[in-house]
Design a protein around this motif. Structure first.
Motif, PDB file in Angstrom:
ATOM      1  N   SER A 167       0.822  -1.212   0.000  1.00  0.00           N
ATOM      2  CA  SER A 167       0.000   0.000   0.000  1.00  0.00           C
ATOM      3  C   SER A 167       0.855   1.261   0.000  1.00  0.00           C
ATOM      4  CB  SER A 167      -0.909   0.004   1.242  1.00  0.00           C
ATOM      5  OG  SER A 167      -0.137  -0.019   2.436  1.00  0.00           O
ATOM      6  N   ILE A 168       2.161   1.105   0.147  1.00  0.00           N
ATOM      7  CA  ILE A 168       3.071   2.253   0.114  1.00  0.00           C
ATOM      8  C   ILE A 168       3.219   2.722  -1.326  1.00  0.00           C
ATOM      9  CG2 ILE A 168       5.396   3.065   0.654  1.00  0.00           C
ATOM     10  CD1 ILE A 168       5.586   0.703   2.641  1.00  0.00           C
ATOM     11  N   PRO A 169       3.057   4.003  -1.610  1.00  0.00           N
ATOM     12  CA  PRO A 169       3.213   4.484  -2.990  1.00  0.00           C
ATOM     13  C   PRO A 169       4.557   4.054  -3.578  1.00  0.00           C
ATOM     14  CG  PRO A 169       2.329   6.221  -1.594  1.00  0.00           C
ATOM     15  CD  PRO A 169       2.706   5.091  -0.672  1.00  0.00           C
ATOM     16  N   VAL A 170       4.529   3.620  -4.823  1.00  0.00           N
ATOM     17  CA  VAL A 170       5.743   3.118  -5.463  1.00  0.00           C
ATOM     18  C   VAL A 170       6.865   4.157  -5.467  1.00  0.00           C
ATOM     19  CG1 VAL A 170       6.730   2.281  -7.635  1.00  0.00           C
ATOM     20  CG2 VAL A 170       4.548   1.365  -6.817  1.00  0.00           C
ATOM     21  N   PRO A 171       6.604   5.433  -5.762  1.00  0.00           N
ATOM     22  CA  PRO A 171       7.693   6.415  -5.704  1.00  0.00           C
ATOM     23  C   PRO A 171       8.336   6.495  -4.314  1.00  0.00           C
ATOM     24  CG  PRO A 171       5.831   7.327  -6.900  1.00  0.00           C
ATOM     25  CD  PRO A 171       5.358   6.045  -6.294  1.00  0.00           C
ATOM     26  N   THR A 172       7.528   6.331  -3.269  1.00  0.00           N
ATOM     27  CA  THR A 172       8.069   6.336  -1.906  1.00  0.00           C
ATOM     28  C   THR A 172       8.955   5.124  -1.684  1.00  0.00           C
ATOM     29  OG1 THR A 172       6.136   7.516  -1.060  1.00  0.00           O
ATOM     30  CG2 THR A 172       7.475   6.329   0.541  1.00  0.00           C
ATOM     31  N   GLN A 173       8.508   3.965  -2.164  1.00  0.00           N
ATOM     32  CA  GLN A 173       9.327   2.760  -2.049  1.00  0.00           C
ATOM     33  C   GLN A 173      10.687   2.969  -2.705  1.00  0.00           C
ATOM     34  OE1 GLN A 173       7.393  -0.999  -3.122  1.00  0.00           O
ATOM     35  NE2 GLN A 173       5.403   0.011  -3.027  1.00  0.00           N
ATOM     36  N   HIS A 174      10.671   3.500  -3.928  1.00  0.00           N
ATOM     37  CA  HIS A 174      11.919   3.684  -4.670  1.00  0.00           C
ATOM     38  C   HIS A 174      12.823   4.696  -3.976  1.00  0.00           C
ATOM     39  CE1 HIS A 174       9.961   2.164  -8.679  1.00  0.00           C
ATOM     40  NE2 HIS A 174      10.086   1.221  -7.756  1.00  0.00           N
ATOM     41  N   ALA A 175      12.234   5.746  -3.417  1.00  0.00           N
ATOM     42  CA  ALA A 175      13.035   6.748  -2.711  1.00  0.00           C
ATOM     43  C   ALA A 175      13.699   6.139  -1.474  1.00  0.00           C
ATOM     44  CB  ALA A 175      12.160   7.940  -2.319  1.00  0.00           C
ATOM     45  N   LEU A 176      12.960   5.297  -0.760  1.00  0.00           N
ATOM     46  CA  LEU A 176      13.541   4.645   0.413  1.00  0.00           C
ATOM     47  C   LEU A 176      14.666   3.697   0.015  1.00  0.00           C
ATOM     48  CD1 LEU A 176      10.305   3.833   2.451  1.00  0.00           C
ATOM     49  CD2 LEU A 176      12.016   5.571   2.988  1.00  0.00           C
ATOM     50  N   MET A 177      14.509   3.012  -1.111  1.00  0.00           N
ATOM     51  CA  MET A 177      15.510   2.048  -1.559  1.00  0.00           C
ATOM     52  C   MET A 177      16.854   2.694  -1.895  1.00  0.00           C
ATOM     53  SD  MET A 177      13.239  -0.430  -4.049  1.00  0.00           S
ATOM     54  CE  MET A 177      11.739  -1.215  -3.485  1.00  0.00           C
ATOM     55  N   THR A 178      16.856   3.989  -2.197  1.00  0.00           N
ATOM     56  CA  THR A 178      18.127   4.653  -2.503  1.00  0.00           C
ATOM     57  C   THR A 178      19.027   4.758  -1.281  1.00  0.00           C
ATOM     58  OG1 THR A 178      17.341   6.904  -2.004  1.00  0.00           O
ATOM     59  CG2 THR A 178      16.957   6.056  -4.250  1.00  0.00           C
ATOM     60  N   LEU A 179      18.431   4.726  -0.100  1.00  0.00           N
ATOM     61  CA  LEU A 179      19.137   4.868   1.176  1.00  0.00           C
ATOM     62  C   LEU A 179      19.816   6.224   1.339  1.00  0.00           C
ATOM     63  CD1 LEU A 179      20.744   1.324   1.610  1.00  0.00           C
ATOM     64  CD2 LEU A 179      18.576   2.157   2.516  1.00  0.00           C
ATOM     65  N   GLU A 180      19.444   7.187   0.499  1.00  0.00           N
ATOM     66  CA  GLU A 180      20.024   8.521   0.659  1.00  0.00           C
ATOM     67  C   GLU A 180      19.663   9.106   2.020  1.00  0.00           C
ATOM     68  OE1 GLU A 180      18.858  10.953  -2.595  1.00  0.00           O
ATOM     69  OE2 GLU A 180      19.910   9.750  -4.099  1.00  0.00           O
ATOM     70  N   LYS A 222       5.440  -4.258   6.888  1.00  0.00           N
ATOM     71  CA  LYS A 222       6.356  -3.406   7.648  1.00  0.00           C
ATOM     72  C   LYS A 222       7.693  -4.102   7.893  1.00  0.00           C
ATOM     73  CE  LYS A 222       3.747  -3.032  11.239  1.00  0.00           C
ATOM     74  NZ  LYS A 222       2.713  -4.018  10.825  1.00  0.00           N
ATOM     75  N   ASN A 223       7.629  -5.329   8.399  1.00  0.00           N
ATOM     76  CA  ASN A 223       8.838  -6.054   8.745  1.00  0.00           C
ATOM     77  C   ASN A 223       9.668  -6.380   7.512  1.00  0.00           C
ATOM     78  OD1 ASN A 223       6.313  -7.171  10.427  1.00  0.00           O
ATOM     79  ND2 ASN A 223       8.022  -6.793  11.806  1.00  0.00           N
ATOM     80  N   HIS A 224       8.973  -6.765   6.430  1.00  0.00           N
ATOM     81  CA  HIS A 224       9.671  -7.091   5.192  1.00  0.00           C
ATOM     82  C   HIS A 224      10.415  -5.859   4.676  1.00  0.00           C
ATOM     83  CE1 HIS A 224       9.519  -9.572   1.217  1.00  0.00           C
ATOM     84  NE2 HIS A 224      10.626  -8.851   1.282  1.00  0.00           N
ATOM     85  N   LEU A 225       9.745  -4.723   4.668  1.00  0.00           N
ATOM     86  CA  LEU A 225      10.376  -3.499   4.195  1.00  0.00           C
ATOM     87  C   LEU A 225      11.591  -3.143   5.053  1.00  0.00           C
ATOM     88  CD1 LEU A 225      10.396  -0.961   2.384  1.00  0.00           C
ATOM     89  CD2 LEU A 225       8.893   0.120   4.066  1.00  0.00           C
ATOM     90  N   ALA A 226      11.436  -3.216   6.362  1.00  0.00           N
ATOM     91  CA  ALA A 226      12.537  -2.855   7.257  1.00  0.00           C
ATOM     92  C   ALA A 226      13.736  -3.776   7.052  1.00  0.00           C
ATOM     93  CB  ALA A 226      12.068  -2.905   8.703  1.00  0.00           C
ATOM     94  N   GLU A 227      13.482  -5.085   6.931  1.00  0.00           N
ATOM     95  CA  GLU A 227      14.602  -6.009   6.769  1.00  0.00           C
ATOM     96  C   GLU A 227      15.236  -5.885   5.390  1.00  0.00           C
ATOM     97  OE1 GLU A 227      15.857 -10.663   7.537  1.00  0.00           O
ATOM     98  OE2 GLU A 227      13.777 -10.054   7.813  1.00  0.00           O
ATOM     99  N   ALA A 228      14.425  -5.644   4.369  1.00  0.00           N
ATOM    100  CA  ALA A 228      14.974  -5.452   3.033  1.00  0.00           C
ATOM    101  C   ALA A 228      15.870  -4.206   2.987  1.00  0.00           C
ATOM    102  CB  ALA A 228      13.846  -5.334   2.009  1.00  0.00           C
ATOM    103  N   LEU A 229      15.449  -3.144   3.651  1.00  0.00           N
ATOM    104  CA  LEU A 229      16.276  -1.938   3.727  1.00  0.00           C
ATOM    105  C   LEU A 229      17.569  -2.220   4.482  1.00  0.00           C
ATOM    106  CD1 LEU A 229      13.498   0.706   4.468  1.00  0.00           C
ATOM    107  CD2 LEU A 229      14.889   0.587   2.378  1.00  0.00           C
ATOM    108  N   ALA A 230      17.475  -3.002   5.559  1.00  0.00           N
ATOM    109  CA  ALA A 230      18.666  -3.346   6.328  1.00  0.00           C
ATOM    110  C   ALA A 230      19.639  -4.167   5.492  1.00  0.00           C
ATOM    111  CB  ALA A 230      18.267  -4.113   7.590  1.00  0.00           C
ATOM    112  N   ASN A 231      19.119  -5.137   4.748  1.00  0.00           N
ATOM    113  CA  ASN A 231      19.985  -5.940   3.887  1.00  0.00           C
ATOM    114  C   ASN A 231      20.635  -5.096   2.802  1.00  0.00           C
ATOM    115  OD1 ASN A 231      20.345  -8.857   4.327  1.00  0.00           O
ATOM    116  ND2 ASN A 231      18.118  -8.912   4.423  1.00  0.00           N
TER     117      ASN A 231
END
Length: 241
Positions: A68-81, A99-108
């Motif tokens: 449910s997170i907007p795709v542009p927001t997902q992509h912005a978070l993935m940059t880790l800037e 929530k947990n999947h997103l947090a762990e994917a960002l951590a990885n």
């Protein structure tokens, strides 16, 4: 210097260099590149081991269109800037909404980019710093956590939290404030943390957490429940003939 990865690659590399008559400078460049790559991979393995991520979830298994997170927001978070700017991330929403999947994917992904990560649930963070209180090493324990580039505190709000949990949470948030990035994942919006932990500590922690934070809200039905009811949660049993 030992150059373990260079020494391992040298026999085959030198044989190829002789047969193809490589320039000596090119041979050195390739062997040093092999050493650097090996060291980087070893560093990432060590960072992943120390982070103690719970289940190995990455963006390879993340389905952005189901979130449910907007795709542009997902992509912005993935940059880790945002991590490089020591900004925080609060992910809040119902159970099973990613929530947990997103947090762990960002951590990885942070580990893949050479960053250090610390992963805790609120319960494990409380236990970790509780042991430090017994040993009188709380300041040292908090300092070790905040040497990481990214700190994740998961499963906030699943159960009521007492003074010890609130104090542990506050200590880490306060020490990381404007120095390190913190990700919190909760079924409660951070503004409601004072409903599960002592108000004074909760208010002080949330004030620091949200000052430089991206707030992402998830919604919808539990993806885990949808998979379970559709038979995707298990491998089908072989039925006897």
């Amino acid at each position: 210097m030992r150059f373990p990865y260079l020494r391992k690659a040298a026999p085959e590399g030198l044989a190829t260099a002789r047969s193809q008559r490589w320039d000596p400078a090119e041979v050195v460049r390739i062997l040093l590149g092999t050493e650097n790559k090996g060291r980087d991979e070893a560093t990432r393995r060590n960072h992943r081991r120390l982070a103690q991520l719970p289940s190995g979830k990455t963006f390879e298994s993340w389905k952005e269109t189901e979130s449910s997170i907007p795709v542009p927001t997902q992509h912005a978070l993935m940059t880790l800037e945002w991590v490089t700017r020591a900004e925080n991330l609060a992910v809040a929403g119902p159970s099973g909404t990613g929530k947990n999947h997103l947090a762990e994917a960002l951590a990885n992904k942070a580990i893949d980019q050479g960053m250090k990560v610390a992963w805790f649930t609120l319960k494990s963070l409380t236990a970790h710093l509780g042991r430090a209180i017994v040993d009188n090493t709380v300041s040292r324990g908090v300092a070790k956590i905040t040497r990481c580039d990214l700190i994740v505190v998961d499963d906030i709000g699943m159960l009521p939290s007492g003074h010890a949990a609130a104090e542990a949470f506050y200590r880490v948030i306060d020490a990381a404030y404007e120095r390190r990035s913190v990700v919190v994942a909760s079924n409660l919006h951070p503004s409601g943390f004072d409903s599960i932990m002592p108000k004074t500590l909760a208010t002080a922690a949330v004030d620091r957490l949200l000052h430089h934070a991206h707030i992402v809200l998830t919604e919808g039905s539990s993806l885990r429940l949808i998979q379970a009811t559709s038979g995707q949660g298990v491998v089908p049993l072989n039925q006897p003939g």
